[in-house]
Design an enzyme around this catalytic site. Sequence first.
Site, PDB file in Angstrom:
ATOM      1  N   ARG A  95     -48.625  91.433 -49.491  1.00  0.00           N
ATOM      2  CA  ARG A  95     -48.582  90.331 -48.527  1.00  0.00           C
ATOM      3  C   ARG A  95     -47.671  89.211 -49.047  1.00  0.00           C
ATOM      4  O   ARG A  95     -47.299  89.190 -50.208  1.00  0.00           O
ATOM      5  CB  ARG A  95     -49.997  89.771 -48.305  1.00  0.00           C
ATOM      6  CG  ARG A  95     -50.918  90.697 -47.555  1.00  0.00           C
ATOM      7  CD  ARG A  95     -52.354  90.200 -47.548  1.00  0.00           C
ATOM      8  NE  ARG A  95     -52.959  90.237 -48.870  1.00  0.00           N
ATOM      9  CZ  ARG A  95     -54.187  89.823 -49.167  1.00  0.00           C
ATOM     10  NH1 ARG A  95     -54.953  89.312 -48.221  1.00  0.00           N
ATOM     11  NH2 ARG A  95     -54.650  89.904 -50.391  1.00  0.00           N
TER      12      ARG A  95
ATOM     13  N   LYS B 248     -52.271  85.753 -53.817  1.00  0.00           N
ATOM     14  CA  LYS B 248     -53.230  86.011 -54.893  1.00  0.00           C
ATOM     15  C   LYS B 248     -53.095  84.970 -56.001  1.00  0.00           C
ATOM     16  O   LYS B 248     -52.103  84.261 -56.106  1.00  0.00           O
ATOM     17  CB  LYS B 248     -52.984  87.402 -55.498  1.00  0.00           C
ATOM     18  CG  LYS B 248     -53.172  88.533 -54.514  1.00  0.00           C
ATOM     19  CD  LYS B 248     -54.559  88.561 -53.915  1.00  0.00           C
ATOM     20  CE  LYS B 248     -55.549  89.272 -54.820  1.00  0.00           C
ATOM     21  NZ  LYS B 248     -56.857  89.473 -54.140  1.00  0.00           N
TER      22      LYS B 248
ATOM     23  N   TYR C 204     -55.396  82.186 -52.656  1.00  0.00           N
ATOM     24  CA  TYR C 204     -56.723  82.690 -53.043  1.00  0.00           C
ATOM     25  C   TYR C 204     -56.830  82.580 -54.563  1.00  0.00           C
ATOM     26  O   TYR C 204     -55.903  82.973 -55.287  1.00  0.00           O
ATOM     27  CB  TYR C 204     -56.884  84.175 -52.664  1.00  0.00           C
ATOM     28  CG  TYR C 204     -57.120  84.430 -51.192  1.00  0.00           C
ATOM     29  CD1 TYR C 204     -58.196  83.865 -50.529  1.00  0.00           C
ATOM     30  CD2 TYR C 204     -56.286  85.274 -50.475  1.00  0.00           C
ATOM     31  CE1 TYR C 204     -58.420  84.120 -49.177  1.00  0.00           C
ATOM     32  CE2 TYR C 204     -56.509  85.532 -49.122  1.00  0.00           C
ATOM     33  CZ  TYR C 204     -57.575  84.945 -48.485  1.00  0.00           C
ATOM     34  OH  TYR C 204     -57.801  85.201 -47.150  1.00  0.00           O
TER      35      TYR C 204
ATOM     36  N   HIS D  89     -60.445  82.659 -56.420  1.00  0.00           N
ATOM     37  CA  HIS D  89     -61.662  83.333 -56.918  1.00  0.00           C
ATOM     38  C   HIS D  89     -61.894  83.022 -58.392  1.00  0.00           C
ATOM     39  O   HIS D  89     -61.929  83.915 -59.248  1.00  0.00           O
ATOM     40  CB  HIS D  89     -61.573  84.850 -56.669  1.00  0.00           C
ATOM     41  CG  HIS D  89     -61.522  85.197 -55.207  1.00  0.00           C
ATOM     42  ND1 HIS D  89     -62.632  85.093 -54.374  1.00  0.00           N
ATOM     43  CD2 HIS D  89     -60.494  85.600 -54.410  1.00  0.00           C
ATOM     44  CE1 HIS D  89     -62.282  85.437 -53.144  1.00  0.00           C
ATOM     45  NE2 HIS D  89     -60.999  85.734 -53.141  1.00  0.00           N
TER      46      HIS D  89
ATOM     47  N   GLU E 114     -60.282  80.418 -50.391  1.00  0.00           N
ATOM     48  CA  GLU E 114     -61.635  80.920 -50.105  1.00  0.00           C
ATOM     49  C   GLU E 114     -62.701  79.836 -50.134  1.00  0.00           C
ATOM     50  O   GLU E 114     -63.818  80.081 -49.678  1.00  0.00           O
ATOM     51  CB  GLU E 114     -62.013  82.063 -51.066  1.00  0.00           C
ATOM     52  CG  GLU E 114     -62.308  81.659 -52.502  1.00  0.00           C
ATOM     53  CD  GLU E 114     -61.065  81.496 -53.367  1.00  0.00           C
ATOM     54  OE1 GLU E 114     -59.943  81.581 -52.833  1.00  0.00           O
ATOM     55  OE2 GLU E 114     -61.217  81.261 -54.583  1.00  0.00           O
TER      56      GLU E 114
ATOM     57  N   VAL F 107     -67.134  90.831 -40.098  1.00  0.00           N
ATOM     58  CA  VAL F 107     -66.760  92.241 -40.291  1.00  0.00           C
ATOM     59  C   VAL F 107     -67.479  93.111 -39.256  1.00  0.00           C
ATOM     60  O   VAL F 107     -66.866  93.942 -38.583  1.00  0.00           O
ATOM     61  CB  VAL F 107     -67.110  92.708 -41.729  1.00  0.00           C
ATOM     62  CG1 VAL F 107     -66.991  94.225 -41.851  1.00  0.00           C
ATOM     63  CG2 VAL F 107     -66.209  92.019 -42.753  1.00  0.00           C
TER      64      VAL F 107
ATOM     65  N   VAL G  98     -72.655  93.568 -44.651  1.00  0.00           N
ATOM     66  CA  VAL G  98     -73.586  92.454 -44.891  1.00  0.00           C
ATOM     67  C   VAL G  98     -72.996  91.468 -45.898  1.00  0.00           C
ATOM     68  O   VAL G  98     -72.129  91.797 -46.691  1.00  0.00           O
ATOM     69  CB  VAL G  98     -74.962  92.936 -45.416  1.00  0.00           C
ATOM     70  CG1 VAL G  98     -75.604  93.874 -44.425  1.00  0.00           C
ATOM     71  CG2 VAL G  98     -74.831  93.590 -46.771  1.00  0.00           C
ATOM     72  N   LEU G  99     -73.488  90.267 -45.832  1.00  0.00           N
ATOM     73  CA  LEU G  99     -73.117  89.260 -46.832  1.00  0.00           C
ATOM     74  C   LEU G  99     -74.244  88.247 -46.940  1.00  0.00           C
ATOM     75  O   LEU G  99     -74.772  87.778 -45.924  1.00  0.00           O
ATOM     76  CB  LEU G  99     -71.821  88.538 -46.418  1.00  0.00           C
ATOM     77  CG  LEU G  99     -71.364  87.406 -47.348  1.00  0.00           C
ATOM     78  CD1 LEU G  99     -70.956  87.946 -48.715  1.00  0.00           C
ATOM     79  CD2 LEU G  99     -70.193  86.637 -46.757  1.00  0.00           C
TER      80      LEU G  99
ATOM     81  N   VAL H 296     -67.883  98.082 -46.435  1.00  0.00           N
ATOM     82  CA  VAL H 296     -66.924  96.974 -46.571  1.00  0.00           C
ATOM     83  C   VAL H 296     -67.451  95.954 -47.580  1.00  0.00           C
ATOM     84  O   VAL H 296     -66.690  95.289 -48.275  1.00  0.00           O
ATOM     85  CB  VAL H 296     -66.659  96.320 -45.192  1.00  0.00           C
ATOM     86  CG1 VAL H 296     -65.580  95.255 -45.295  1.00  0.00           C
ATOM     87  CG2 VAL H 296     -66.255  97.368 -44.169  1.00  0.00           C
TER      88      VAL H 296
ATOM     89  N   ASP I 195     -67.005  94.840 -52.078  1.00  0.00           N
ATOM     90  CA  ASP I 195     -66.420  93.784 -52.921  1.00  0.00           C
ATOM     91  C   ASP I 195     -67.492  92.824 -53.438  1.00  0.00           C
ATOM     92  O   ASP I 195     -67.240  92.053 -54.366  1.00  0.00           O
ATOM     93  CB  ASP I 195     -65.315  93.021 -52.170  1.00  0.00           C
ATOM     94  CG  ASP I 195     -65.833  92.262 -50.964  1.00  0.00           C
ATOM     95  OD1 ASP I 195     -66.876  92.655 -50.396  1.00  0.00           O
ATOM     96  OD2 ASP I 195     -65.197  91.271 -50.580  1.00  0.00           O
TER      97      ASP I 195
ATOM     98  N   ALA J 150     -62.060  98.155 -52.030  1.00  0.00           N
ATOM     99  CA  ALA J 150     -62.469  96.749 -52.150  1.00  0.00           C
ATOM    100  C   ALA J 150     -61.434  95.795 -51.563  1.00  0.00           C
ATOM    101  O   ALA J 150     -61.732  94.617 -51.348  1.00  0.00           O
ATOM    102  CB  ALA J 150     -62.736  96.414 -53.611  1.00  0.00           C
ATOM    103  N   ASN J 151     -60.205  96.280 -51.323  1.00  0.00           N
ATOM    104  CA  ASN J 151     -59.170  95.411 -50.731  1.00  0.00           C
ATOM    105  C   ASN J 151     -58.555  96.093 -49.521  1.00  0.00           C
ATOM    106  O   ASN J 151     -57.359  96.380 -49.480  1.00  0.00           O
ATOM    107  CB  ASN J 151     -58.090  95.062 -51.776  1.00  0.00           C
ATOM    108  CG  ASN J 151     -57.401  96.308 -52.322  1.00  0.00           C
ATOM    109  OD1 ASN J 151     -57.979  97.395 -52.309  1.00  0.00           O
ATOM    110  ND2 ASN J 151     -56.179  96.159 -52.786  1.00  0.00           N
TER     111      ASN J 151
END
Length: 369
Positions: free
Chosen positions: A15, A74, A93, A95, A117, A178, A238-239, A266, A269, A298-299
């Site tokens: 990206r 990133k 991003y 993290h 994020e 999602v 879920v999150l 999904v 991650d 995971a991505n």
Amino acid sequence: MIVGVPREIKPGEQRVALTPAGAHALAAAGHRVIFEADAGVGSGLRDQEYTAVGAEIGGVDDVWRRAEMILKVKEPVPAEYSRLRAGQVLFTYLHLAPAPQLTRALRDSDVIAVAYETVQRSDGSLPLLTPMSEVAGRLAVQEGAFYLGRAHGGRGILLGGVPGVPPGNVVVIGAGTVGLNAVRMAVGLGADVSILDVNPDRLRTVDDLYHGRVVTIMSNAFNLQAVVRRADLLIGAVLITGARAPVLVTAAMVETMKEGAVIVDVAVDQGGSVETIHPTTLLDPTYVVSGVLHYGVANMPALVPRTSTFALANATLPYVLQLAARGPRDAVRADPALARGVNVWRGRVIHPAVASSLGETPATLDAVA
Ligand SMILES: NC(=O)c1ccc[n+]([C@@H]2O[C@H](COP(=O)([O-])OP(=O)(O)OC[C@H]3O[C@@H](n4cnc5c(N)ncnc54)[C@H](O)[C@@H]3O)[C@@H](O)[C@H]2O)c1
């Protein structure tokens, strides 16, 4: 302001942080853009598309040395740490909570690091994470449909069925961004779709949207056990914000699934919502447990970098324009959502979770900015 866009050098990242439309908007507002040569290639964007709207193409040294604000996708990799300059704004991003070494590098380089994020609106939503969840949710069905193909290891099911043959059964666990995007694609393909959540309001939203076309089910172990064994495609979405994903589908439940069914988790991650899932890569996305195909990439947005670049840039551009127009201090004072994005401000760690990962007390933005 001089805005620099380096090419992403983290392995596999295709990206780029700015589209030609973004470069055009920055130029129209009187800013200068220095775009690293070939930075858009992975997303199918050519240098000429940027020069046509007034951007300058430069080498990597040029971009980092001259830019007052660096736009990335990133976090900087170690080879980029020494390029960071005092006072420079870094918008990307990050993290940082699990990455103390990077946090120290950002603190020591005296930059203003704003993380996509953690930009957060007052209603708790995360506008710069949402587009990637939209991509991953829609992709989950597309990938799941692909792996249900017999030649790809699956059960040999066409999700839409045909007249006289029932459609495939898709179960989505989690009715957030999602989950809703997965449902949209599954319904579009003509599948038989169920969705589970612990929040009845999320299920009401689905019911309102689809007028009964999608079955909504309260998420609990009893109901999960019943739906999982019927699923041809099971999607984990879920999150629990800031926590590891809850393990909802046990290994014993996976054993009850049909041979050749597909699981796309999904939430992998965040540790995954299926006991038997582990992270995989786009180069080797699936493996089999108990006869069930597991997809644990995971991505996922990296599979469709062009769409992901446009989706991300659409969401970041308004903040980029604010930062460029007002400068970082006035921009974060004017917009509390953007202020929550500040992780490090010129040598001081601001974000509480990031500070605690270093064993430090966070500074307040008001005190340092
Ligand atoms: N693999 C990838 O490439 C990728 C890309 C983007 C997002 N993600 C991940 O996807 C996950 C979902 O993200 P999102 O943006 O949809 O989050 P979200 O917050 O919008 O939705 C999560 C939903 O899960 C529900 N939930 C919580 N506990 C549950 C339970 N026990 N049973 C059923 N539902 C439950 C919540 O009520 C909420 O509706 C996150 O882990 C995110 O990091 C992964």
